[in-house]
Scaffold this motif. Structure first.
Motif, short mmCIF file in Angstrom:
data_model
loop_
_atom_site.label_atom_id
_atom_site.label_comp_id
_atom_site.label_asym_id
_atom_site.label_seq_id
_atom_site.Cartn_x
_atom_site.Cartn_y
_atom_site.Cartn_z
N LEU A 181 0.83 -1.20 0.00
CA LEU A 181 0.00 0.00 0.00
C LEU A 181 0.87 1.25 0.00
CD1 LEU A 181 -2.76 1.43 0.28
CD2 LEU A 181 -2.52 1.18 2.77
N VAL A 182 1.86 1.28 0.88
CA VAL A 182 2.76 2.45 0.95
C VAL A 182 3.54 2.59 -0.35
CG1 VAL A 182 4.74 3.44 2.15
CG2 VAL A 182 2.93 2.29 3.45
N SER A 183 4.01 1.46 -0.88
CA SER A 183 4.79 1.49 -2.12
C SER A 183 3.96 2.05 -3.27
CB SER A 183 5.26 0.07 -2.46
OG SER A 183 5.80 0.02 -3.76
N GLY A 184 2.71 1.60 -3.37
CA GLY A 184 1.86 2.09 -4.44
C GLY A 184 1.58 3.57 -4.34
N MET A 185 1.35 4.06 -3.14
CA MET A 185 1.06 5.49 -2.96
C MET A 185 2.30 6.33 -3.23
SD MET A 185 -1.48 5.44 0.34
CE MET A 185 -1.87 7.18 0.12
N ILE A 186 3.47 5.86 -2.81
CA ILE A 186 4.70 6.58 -3.09
C ILE A 186 4.93 6.68 -4.59
CG2 ILE A 186 7.22 6.46 -2.91
CD1 ILE A 186 6.89 5.26 -0.16
N SER A 187 4.61 5.62 -5.31
CA SER A 187 4.90 5.57 -6.75
C SER A 187 4.15 6.62 -7.54
CB SER A 187 4.55 4.18 -7.30
OG SER A 187 5.34 3.19 -6.68
N SER A 188 3.08 7.20 -6.97
CA SER A 188 2.29 8.18 -7.71
C SER A 188 2.91 9.56 -7.70
CB SER A 188 0.88 8.26 -7.11
OG SER A 188 0.92 8.79 -5.79
N ILE A 189 3.99 9.78 -6.94
CA ILE A 189 4.54 11.13 -6.80
C ILE A 189 5.33 11.56 -8.03
CG2 ILE A 189 6.13 12.55 -5.46
CD1 ILE A 189 5.41 10.91 -3.01
N GLY A 190 6.19 10.69 -8.54
CA GLY A 190 7.06 11.05 -9.65
C GLY A 190 7.95 9.89 -10.04
N SER A 191 8.86 10.13 -10.98
CA SER A 191 9.67 9.04 -11.52
C SER A 191 10.62 8.46 -10.47
CB SER A 191 10.45 9.52 -12.74
OG SER A 191 11.27 10.64 -12.40
N VAL A 192 11.33 9.33 -9.73
CA VAL A 192 12.25 8.83 -8.70
C VAL A 192 11.47 8.12 -7.60
CG1 VAL A 192 13.96 9.49 -6.96
CG2 VAL A 192 13.95 10.62 -9.19
N ALA A 193 10.33 8.68 -7.20
CA ALA A 193 9.50 8.05 -6.18
C ALA A 193 8.95 6.72 -6.68
CB ALA A 193 8.37 8.98 -5.78
#
Length: 670
Positions: free
Chosen positions: A126-138
């Motif tokens: 869940l945390v990984s998926g939400m982080i991934s929405s921020i930008g390319s590095v995230a």
């Protein structure tokens, strides 16, 4: 060109011959077709060194497991080593490594704890998926966080618990050191190369003006400028005005904009420009890349007509700025896209992540799929079960492309990679022979990654299996479980991460296209607004606003084209719907080009259009956007009133023609 001929020309770019029976579907062929991107040879060499040297050190110290873990960390760094500028490489490699270290630490702590591990990995997903929405590095950081957590929870790691995070991080930092080796000698060269690439792409566009290749060249200019601005402005956000070289590069980029604006006007003339003009732009590209200064020498023919006068004036001004040793600060307008300070951007990113519906949707989808995968392997005995969750993580990355096609392509790529891995594990004895074999296999990763997802999967699979063999000593017995687990992971992703989410196959591409048509309407209004500043400051502000709007609309068009190209790789109905709307994407690009060309003509002597004519075009575009937003297929778009009328000699006449063509595409005659 008449509206009917213009419409047929746009449609012809999309029309294809009917498929021969029994041929693979178009969306699968698109995914299997290798990209024309060049092979990054420097990255190829770095990958071979980064993954083979740790193995050699591990064998020399009689600790091959430690060497394999360092190589695993290096593999993550190799996958993330995609930036051009050196400062961006620090972010792209170092930041994800920190998340990867945290992930493997969490996984190691819950290894062998049954349902606790299931719950923890689901939360990490869940945390990984939400982080991934921020930008390319995230996105890469979120990927490594989950991947390493899955590996830590599925493989026995050396004790104490901090050993594996330390070794994996060491591998990533080794890749970073190799990537930064040339920084002292060519620290700003990537930025200069990117700016020069913008000039060369523009030269190709000017050379193609009036011909059939113009539109493809114009899109390449947009991509080149986006890349150059991202590199230069990203670097400038850290050093601001303290670096004269960055001030100079930003000035060289900004003076390119009037030339870019002149290209559509030259194209609409319908005949080629004098060859001296693109040749002069290529000479400026060489001067930018070499850092040359001095007095520019231009041998240009006398301009004829408004478009040539615009290009001539812009080219002479650009030559002056390019050759200045120290451009003055008034030549640098950060309002064209300078990013906010790092702290402000971080706070915005966290806020957007926490309150974004898209962020929560993706996080929940990923958590559901990982949870199902972990529950399945906890209930049903499956060999090498952590491969199931790894497959889910790799496939369920919508920012990497179509989930459906990625699942199919990963299965195919894994099968090909397993053939190579089987040969290696069967014929190469475990020991020092693994070092040269790893050097060759690792070098294939960046080379194949540039060609497409299926090719990348085929290259990564044997590398991971060879490293896993060094940790588990199962040899050829790894092959069958690896294929079975990959197929199970793909099946979970297709069902729980794709079919059960209607938004996956009821794509919102029509809404995105409608938003872009609205943006085109606002661009027309901005380009020919009714406000006429009577002060020099007001004129500069109006011009800056127009440049901001122009850059924003072209960047948005590039994003829309990318989104539609991803949708075309989906199976029906999504792929069919994207194919139906695709001609309208091209039509909107033509409307924006025609608007830019009209603004250039007005700037160089043509009569400005009447307010009523501008407002009619704006209303028609807004009406077209509403029709697209309310329709599922182009044939369903109806109404909108009569096409906007204007004088045949008006600068907006080409805009009216393109709008009429777009209407004909969106609402074809019965």
């Amino acid at each position: 060109m008449t509206t009917q001929r213009r419409t047929e020309h746009i449609r012809s770019g999309h029309s294809r011959a009917r498929q021969i029976p029994l041929t693979p579907p178009a969306w699968l062929l698109n995914g299997l077709r290798p990209s024309s991107a060049p092979v990054p040879w420097a990255a190829v060499v770095r990958a071979g060194i980064a993954l083979s040297v740790p193995l050699a050190v591990g064998f020399a110290l009689d600790e091959p497991e430690y060497g394999a873990l360092v190589s695993m960390g290096a593999l993550s760094g190799v996958i993330g080593d995609t930036a051009d500028a050196y400062r961006m490489r620090v972010l792209n490699i170092a930041v994800p490594q920190l998340f990867g270290a945290a992930g493997v630490a969490v996984g190691t702590l819950v290894f062998g704890h049954g349902w606790l591990a299931v719950g923890v990995l689901t939360l990490v997903a869940l945390v990984s998926g939400m982080i991934s929405s921020i930008g390319s590095v995230a996105s890469v950081s979120g990927l490594l966080l989950l991947l390493n957590a899955v590996v830590g929870a599925g493989l026995p790691m050396p004790r104490p618990w901090w050993t594996a995070p330390l070794l994996l991080t060491a591998g990533g930092l080794f890749v970073l050191v190799l990537s930064l080796a040339g920084w002292p000698l060519r620290g700003r060269q990537p930025e200069r190369v990117a700016v020069a690439a913008g000039y060369r792409a523009l030269a190709d566009t000017l050379e193609a003006a009036g011909g059939p290749d113009y539109e493809e060249r114009r899109r390449e200019v947009t991509q080149a400028l986006n890349q150059a601005y991202d590199l230069v402005l990203g670097r400038r956000a850290l050093v601001h005005g303290r670096s004269p070289s960055l001030v100079r590069m930003l000035a060289q980029l900004n003076v390119l904009i009037p030339l870019v604006e002149g290209a559509p006007a030259a194209h609409l003339r319908g005949r080629p420009l004098p060859p001296e003009i693109p040749a002069a732009v290529r000479e400026l590209a060489a001067a930018v890349e070499d850092g040359r200064t001095g007095t520019p020498v231009l041998d240009l023919p006398p301009p004829h007509g408004q478009s040539e006068r615009a290009i001539d004036a812009a080219l002479r001004h650009a030559a002056t700025i390019v050759h200045l040793a120290e451009p003055r600060m008034h030549n640098v307008d950060d309002r064209l896209g300078r990013p906010a300070a790092l702290g402000i951007r971080a706070r915005r990113a966290v806020r957007d992540m926490m309150f974004s519906r898209a962020s929560w949707r993706y996080g929940i989808r990923l958590a559901v799929c990982i949870g199902l995968a972990q529950v399945l392997v906890s209930v049903v005995p499956i060999e090498r079960s952590y491969w199931v969750a790894l497959t889910v993580t790799f496939v369920l990355k919508p920012d990497f492309g179509s989930v459906f096609s990625r699942a199919v392509l990963r299965a195919l790529g894994t099968a090909v990679g397993l053939v190579l891995a089987a040969a290696v594990l069967a014929e190469v004895p475990r020991g020092w022979w693994d070092v040269p074999v790893m050097a060759v296999l690792a070098a294939l990763i960046p080379a194949f990654s540039a060609k497409g997802y299926a090719f990348q999967t085929a290259a990564i699979t044997p590398v991971i299996l060879l490293l896993s063999d060094l940790l588990n000593h199962q040899g050829f017995d790894l092959i069958r479980p690896r294929l079975l687990d990959s197929l199970i992971g793909c099946a979970i992703t297709l069902v729980a991460g794709y079919l059960l989410w209607p938004e996956s196959w009821h794509t919102r591409i029509g809404d995105r296209l409608a938003d872009t048509v609205d943006d085109a309407a606002r661009y027309v209004q901005r380009a020919f607004g009714t406000d006429h500043p009577d002060t020099e400051a007001g004129l500069r502000a109006a011009r800056t606003a127009r440049l901001q709007a122009r850059r924003r609309i072209y960047r948005d068009l590039s994003g829309v084209r990318t989104e539609f190209q991803r949708a075309l790789t989906e199976p029906p109905p999504t792929g069919a719907r994207a194919a139906a709307w695709w001609p309208l994407v091209v039509a909107v690009e033509r409307i924006v080009d025609a608007t830019t060309a009209a603004r250039v003509r007005v700037n160089h002597g043509a009569d400005a259009p009447h307010r009523d004519e501008v407002e009619a075009a704006v209303r028609e575009l807004h009406g077209l956007a509403e029709g697209v937003r309310a329709s599922r297929t182009p044939a369903a778009v109806r109404g909108g009133g009569p096409a906007p009328a204007g004088r045949e000699d008006s600068v907006l006449a080409p805009v009216h023609q393109e709008i009429a063509a777009a209407r004909a595409i969106a609402a074809p005659a019965d």
